[in-house]
Design a protein around this motif. Sequence first.
Motif, short mmCIF file in Angstrom:
data_model
loop_
_atom_site.label_atom_id
_atom_site.label_comp_id
_atom_site.label_asym_id
_atom_site.label_seq_id
_atom_site.Cartn_x
_atom_site.Cartn_y
_atom_site.Cartn_z
N ALA A 177 0.56 11.59 11.10
CA ALA A 177 0.34 10.50 10.57
C ALA A 177 0.81 9.99 9.21
CB ALA A 177 -1.02 9.14 10.66
N GLU A 178 0.01 10.93 8.33
CA GLU A 178 0.68 11.34 6.39
C GLU A 178 1.77 12.38 7.00
OE1 GLU A 178 -1.13 13.55 2.84
OE2 GLU A 178 -2.81 13.00 4.20
N ALA A 179 2.24 13.20 7.28
CA ALA A 179 3.18 13.04 7.10
C ALA A 179 4.61 12.43 7.51
CB ALA A 179 3.40 14.77 8.00
N ALA A 180 4.13 11.42 8.50
CA ALA A 180 5.12 10.86 8.82
C ALA A 180 5.75 10.23 8.08
CB ALA A 180 4.43 10.69 10.79
N ARG A 225 -0.40 22.42 17.78
CA ARG A 225 -0.94 21.15 17.79
C ARG A 225 -1.54 21.38 16.22
NH1 ARG A 225 -4.10 19.95 22.20
NH2 ARG A 225 -5.94 19.10 21.43
N MET A 226 -1.55 19.82 15.62
CA MET A 226 -1.92 18.87 14.73
C MET A 226 -2.36 17.31 14.48
SD MET A 226 -0.26 18.85 11.56
CE MET A 226 0.50 20.04 10.51
N PRO A 227 -3.59 17.59 14.00
CA PRO A 227 -4.61 16.67 14.01
C PRO A 227 -3.87 14.92 13.97
CG PRO A 227 -5.85 17.86 12.59
CD PRO A 227 -3.80 18.37 13.03
N VAL A 228 -3.47 14.07 14.60
CA VAL A 228 -3.02 12.92 14.72
C VAL A 228 -2.59 12.28 12.64
CG1 VAL A 228 -4.70 11.20 15.12
CG2 VAL A 228 -1.97 11.28 15.36
N PRO A 244 0.79 -0.61 0.10
CA PRO A 244 -0.10 0.18 0.10
C PRO A 244 1.06 0.98 -0.13
CG PRO A 244 -0.60 -1.50 2.05
CD PRO A 244 0.36 -2.06 1.02
N ALA A 245 0.48 2.55 -0.68
CA ALA A 245 0.96 4.09 -0.77
C ALA A 245 1.12 4.19 0.74
CB ALA A 245 0.29 4.55 -1.74
N PRO A 246 2.23 5.08 0.93
CA PRO A 246 2.28 5.78 2.26
C PRO A 246 1.21 6.45 2.93
CG PRO A 246 4.30 6.25 1.22
CD PRO A 246 3.39 5.73 0.01
N CYS A 247 0.28 7.48 1.66
CA CYS A 247 -1.19 7.37 2.52
C CYS A 247 -1.48 6.74 2.92
CB CYS A 247 -1.31 8.84 0.96
SG CYS A 247 -0.40 10.72 1.02
N ALA A 248 -1.85 5.57 2.14
CA ALA A 248 -2.82 4.56 2.48
C ALA A 248 -2.40 4.28 3.53
CB ALA A 248 -3.16 2.99 1.50
N GLN A 249 -1.57 4.34 3.95
CA GLN A 249 -1.25 3.35 5.39
C GLN A 249 -1.81 4.95 6.41
OE1 GLN A 249 -0.18 0.48 5.98
NE2 GLN A 249 -1.06 0.68 4.02
N ALA A 250 -1.55 6.13 6.32
CA ALA A 250 -1.82 7.25 7.03
C ALA A 250 -2.91 6.90 8.06
CB ALA A 250 -1.50 8.13 6.53
N PRO A 251 -4.49 6.53 7.31
CA PRO A 251 -5.49 6.59 8.67
C PRO A 251 -5.16 5.46 9.45
CG PRO A 251 -6.00 7.52 6.12
CD PRO A 251 -4.55 6.93 6.07
N ARG A 252 -4.07 4.43 8.68
CA ARG A 252 -4.32 3.51 9.29
C ARG A 252 -3.77 3.49 10.48
NH1 ARG A 252 -3.13 -1.35 5.48
NH2 ARG A 252 -4.74 -1.03 4.13
N LEU A 253 -2.36 4.11 10.96
CA LEU A 253 -2.00 4.66 11.87
C LEU A 253 -2.51 5.47 13.17
CD1 LEU A 253 1.36 5.03 13.08
CD2 LEU A 253 1.55 6.18 11.41
N ALA A 254 -3.35 6.44 12.25
CA ALA A 254 -3.60 7.22 13.26
C ALA A 254 -5.01 7.00 13.80
CB ALA A 254 -4.44 8.84 12.23
N ARG A 255 -5.56 5.75 13.04
CA ARG A 255 -6.82 4.85 14.22
C ARG A 255 -6.10 4.27 15.24
NH1 ARG A 255 -9.13 4.65 8.75
NH2 ARG A 255 -8.46 2.38 8.38
N ARG A 256 -4.93 3.90 15.16
CA ARG A 256 -4.36 3.04 15.59
C ARG A 256 -3.64 3.52 16.91
NH1 ARG A 256 0.96 0.89 14.80
NH2 ARG A 256 2.31 1.25 15.97
N PHE A 257 -3.66 4.78 16.44
CA PHE A 257 -3.08 5.42 18.16
C PHE A 257 -4.23 6.54 18.84
CE2 PHE A 257 1.53 7.72 15.53
CZ PHE A 257 1.70 6.05 16.61
N ALA A 258 -5.21 6.33 17.54
CA ALA A 258 -6.83 7.01 18.51
C ALA A 258 -7.35 5.92 19.27
CB ALA A 258 -7.11 7.40 17.64
#
Length: 121
Positions: free
Chosen positions: A42-45, A35-38, A6-20
Amino acid sequence: MYARIPAPCAQAPRLARRFAAEHRLTHVVYRNGARMPVRAWAEAATLTKSAVAYNAGTLNRTREAGVTIVEVFDGLDCGWTSHQDPDKAARTLRTVEEAAEGPISHPRCRRAFGPRPDAEL
């Protein structure tokens, strides 16, 4: 057959949901107090990590081929270490070692390297 990565941007929502879910994290607070929304963090990371990994792979293969110079492909206003750096990176020639020290200059950086076996510094 190749596995689809999966492309990195596709992984960002998963990472954000996991952290939440695991840490109840909704925002990341930077050193300067911003303050940056997670999800944005996650997308930038993920983009940053994938860019660094891609460039490391390019530089490793360049070394293996015995090439010591690369051309930098980057935004015209992008400096070597940051946007404010007067040493503009685009279309410059750098050693592989120098390129490895500066694989990107900022989050969401588009920097890439191309081997230049024909070039000398």
